[in-house]
Design a protein around this motif. Structure first.
Motif, mmCIF file in Angstrom:
data_model
loop_
_atom_site.group_PDB
_atom_site.id
_atom_site.type_symbol
_atom_site.label_atom_id
_atom_site.label_comp_id
_atom_site.label_asym_id
_atom_site.label_seq_id
_atom_site.Cartn_x
_atom_site.Cartn_y
_atom_site.Cartn_z
ATOM 1 N N PRO A 106 5.360 10.056 4.443
ATOM 2 C CA PRO A 106 4.001 9.865 3.916
ATOM 3 C C PRO A 106 3.731 8.468 3.354
ATOM 4 C CG PRO A 106 4.767 12.038 3.326
ATOM 5 C CD PRO A 106 5.953 11.300 3.923
ATOM 6 N N GLN A 107 4.766 7.679 3.103
ATOM 7 C CA GLN A 107 4.530 6.300 2.660
ATOM 8 C C GLN A 107 3.684 5.551 3.689
ATOM 9 O OE1 GLN A 107 8.712 5.232 1.990
ATOM 10 N NE2 GLN A 107 8.190 4.902 -0.152
ATOM 11 N N LEU A 108 3.926 5.797 4.959
ATOM 12 C CA LEU A 108 3.116 5.167 6.008
ATOM 13 C C LEU A 108 1.686 5.713 5.990
ATOM 14 C CD1 LEU A 108 5.643 4.983 8.953
ATOM 15 C CD2 LEU A 108 4.432 3.062 7.942
ATOM 16 N N LEU A 109 1.537 7.000 5.732
ATOM 17 C CA LEU A 109 0.207 7.610 5.688
ATOM 18 C C LEU A 109 -0.574 7.101 4.477
ATOM 19 C CD1 LEU A 109 1.348 11.242 6.549
ATOM 20 C CD2 LEU A 109 0.510 9.493 8.132
ATOM 21 N N VAL A 114 -4.966 7.407 4.980
ATOM 22 C CA VAL A 114 -5.443 8.566 5.752
ATOM 23 C C VAL A 114 -5.190 9.893 5.033
ATOM 24 C CG1 VAL A 114 -5.274 7.428 8.004
ATOM 25 C CG2 VAL A 114 -3.285 8.648 7.092
ATOM 26 N N LEU A 115 -4.848 9.845 3.752
ATOM 27 C CA LEU A 115 -4.509 11.077 3.050
ATOM 28 C C LEU A 115 -5.629 11.626 2.167
ATOM 29 C CD1 LEU A 115 -0.759 10.652 2.077
ATOM 30 C CD2 LEU A 115 -1.781 11.914 3.976
ATOM 31 N N ASP A 117 -8.293 13.722 0.648
ATOM 32 C CA ASP A 117 -8.709 15.119 0.867
ATOM 33 C C ASP A 117 -7.815 15.888 1.836
ATOM 34 O OD1 ASP A 117 -10.878 14.833 -0.917
ATOM 35 O OD2 ASP A 117 -12.096 13.951 0.678
ATOM 36 N N ARG A 118 -6.559 15.497 1.936
ATOM 37 C CA ARG A 118 -5.602 16.216 2.776
ATOM 38 C C ARG A 118 -4.599 16.925 1.878
ATOM 39 N NH1 ARG A 118 -5.808 14.237 8.318
ATOM 40 N NH2 ARG A 118 -4.547 16.063 8.727
ATOM 41 N N LYS A 119 -3.904 17.902 2.462
ATOM 42 C CA LYS A 119 -2.778 18.566 1.799
ATOM 43 C C LYS A 119 -1.517 18.062 2.481
ATOM 44 C CE LYS A 119 -5.197 22.660 0.381
ATOM 45 N NZ LYS A 119 -6.242 23.382 1.024
ATOM 46 N N VAL A 120 -0.529 17.694 1.664
ATOM 47 C CA VAL A 120 0.676 17.106 2.231
ATOM 48 C C VAL A 120 1.843 17.327 1.275
ATOM 49 C CG1 VAL A 120 0.315 14.796 1.257
ATOM 50 C CG2 VAL A 120 1.517 15.025 3.416
ATOM 51 N N THR A 121 3.049 17.238 1.813
ATOM 52 C CA THR A 121 4.246 17.231 0.987
ATOM 53 C C THR A 121 5.112 16.054 1.406
ATOM 54 O OG1 THR A 121 5.950 18.612 -0.022
ATOM 55 C CG2 THR A 121 5.719 18.775 2.392
ATOM 56 N N GLY A 122 6.147 15.813 0.637
ATOM 57 C CA GLY A 122 7.073 14.725 0.911
ATOM 58 C C GLY A 122 8.137 14.737 -0.167
ATOM 59 N N TRP A 123 9.006 13.757 -0.128
ATOM 60 C CA TRP A 123 10.076 13.656 -1.107
ATOM 61 C C TRP A 123 9.474 13.527 -2.496
ATOM 62 C CZ3 TRP A 123 14.633 15.138 -1.883
ATOM 63 C CH2 TRP A 123 15.462 14.556 -2.852
ATOM 64 N N LYS A 124 10.087 14.163 -3.479
ATOM 65 C CA LYS A 124 9.522 14.256 -4.828
ATOM 66 C C LYS A 124 9.269 12.897 -5.481
ATOM 67 C CE LYS A 124 14.136 15.264 -6.564
ATOM 68 N NZ LYS A 124 14.988 16.299 -7.115
ATOM 69 N N SER A 125 9.997 11.876 -5.108
ATOM 70 C CA SER A 125 9.789 10.565 -5.730
ATOM 71 C C SER A 125 8.479 9.908 -5.304
ATOM 72 C CB SER A 125 10.963 9.622 -5.429
ATOM 73 O OG SER A 125 10.968 9.261 -4.066
ATOM 74 N N LYS A 127 5.676 11.841 -4.837
ATOM 75 C CA LYS A 127 4.626 12.813 -5.172
ATOM 76 C C LYS A 127 3.417 12.123 -5.790
ATOM 77 C CE LYS A 127 3.627 16.675 -8.261
ATOM 78 N NZ LYS A 127 4.191 17.649 -9.214
ATOM 79 N N GLN A 128 3.636 11.299 -6.805
ATOM 80 C CA GLN A 128 2.507 10.650 -7.479
ATOM 81 C C GLN A 128 1.776 9.690 -6.541
ATOM 82 O OE1 GLN A 128 1.492 11.681 -10.599
ATOM 83 N NE2 GLN A 128 -0.344 10.603 -9.908
ATOM 84 N N ASP A 129 2.509 9.026 -5.662
ATOM 85 C CA ASP A 129 1.877 8.129 -4.683
ATOM 86 C C ASP A 129 0.950 8.922 -3.759
ATOM 87 O OD1 ASP A 129 3.408 5.957 -5.674
ATOM 88 O OD2 ASP A 129 5.077 6.547 -4.376
ATOM 89 N N ILE A 130 1.395 10.096 -3.349
ATOM 90 C CA ILE A 130 0.584 10.965 -2.493
ATOM 91 C C ILE A 130 -0.688 11.393 -3.233
ATOM 92 C CG2 ILE A 130 0.515 13.265 -1.443
ATOM 93 C CD1 ILE A 130 3.531 12.800 -0.700
ATOM 94 N N ILE A 131 -0.528 11.794 -4.478
ATOM 95 C CA ILE A 131 -1.683 12.197 -5.293
ATOM 96 C C ILE A 131 -2.633 11.013 -5.482
ATOM 97 C CG2 ILE A 131 -2.386 12.944 -7.600
ATOM 98 C CD1 ILE A 131 0.302 14.581 -7.626
#
Length: 169
Positions: A106-109, A114-115, A117-125, A127-131
């Motif tokens: 997800p670092q690339l995403l 492109v994230l 309003d999407r639902k996604v998971t990834g490595w816990k470290s 998580k905050q970047d995804i949010i």
């Protein structure tokens, strides 16, 4: 069967590449490794796997492939500094074709923006970047949101493979 772009660079997580790649090939899918320099050899973090880059990022278009597979490890972080890689990832996600992302992929995403309003998971470290990228982080083995399939870490590989193969049908 599907032609799958494998976006990969040095220090990928060996098992996050090898297990899905073997499963995809066993089902008749063709894998094309895409990286920075055609013909170069990239190595996994544990040096258990080596991958020859079939095509450079400058030689490929989204239309060449049916799906995109991004293994984790440090590879996504190394790739995310390349503007051609980011454009390819962004265009791929926006195409609606399957994008299969595990662990740090997800670092690339995130960098491709492109994230939202999407639902996604990834490595816990990450998580905050995804949010922070506008996505809802779900701590699950596999998260499927439209064309995006994501998993957290090597322990999720069997479920990741199963969901990915189902998506590729």
């Amino acid at each position: 069967m599907s032609v799958i772009a494998v976006l990969i660079d040095d220090l990928f997580e060996d098992i996050e590449y090898s297990n899905p790649a073997t499963a995809f090939e066993n089902e008749g899918h063709e894998l094309i490794s895409v990286g920075i320099r055609e013909g170069s050899v990239v190595k996994g973090k544990k040096n258990a796997e080596k991958v020859i880059i079939d095509r450079s990022i400058g030689q490929v278009e989204v239309e060449d492939f049916d799906a995109l597979f991004i293994p984790g490890g440090y590879s996504p972080d190394r790739l995310r500094v390349n503007e051609q890689v980011i454009k390819f990832v962004k265009d791929f996600v926006e195409s609606g074709k399957p994008v299969l992302a595990i662990c740090h992929a997800p670092q690339l995403l995130i960098t491709a923006k492109v994230l939202e309003d999407r639902k996604v998971t990834g490595w816990k470290s990450i998580k905050q970047d995804i949010i922070n990228a506008g996505a809802e982080y779900l701590d699950q083995e596999v998260v499927e949101d439209r064309n995006l399939i994501s998993s957290r870490y090597p322990g999720d590989i069997p479920e990741f493979i199963a969901a990915s193969l189902k998506k590729l049908q």
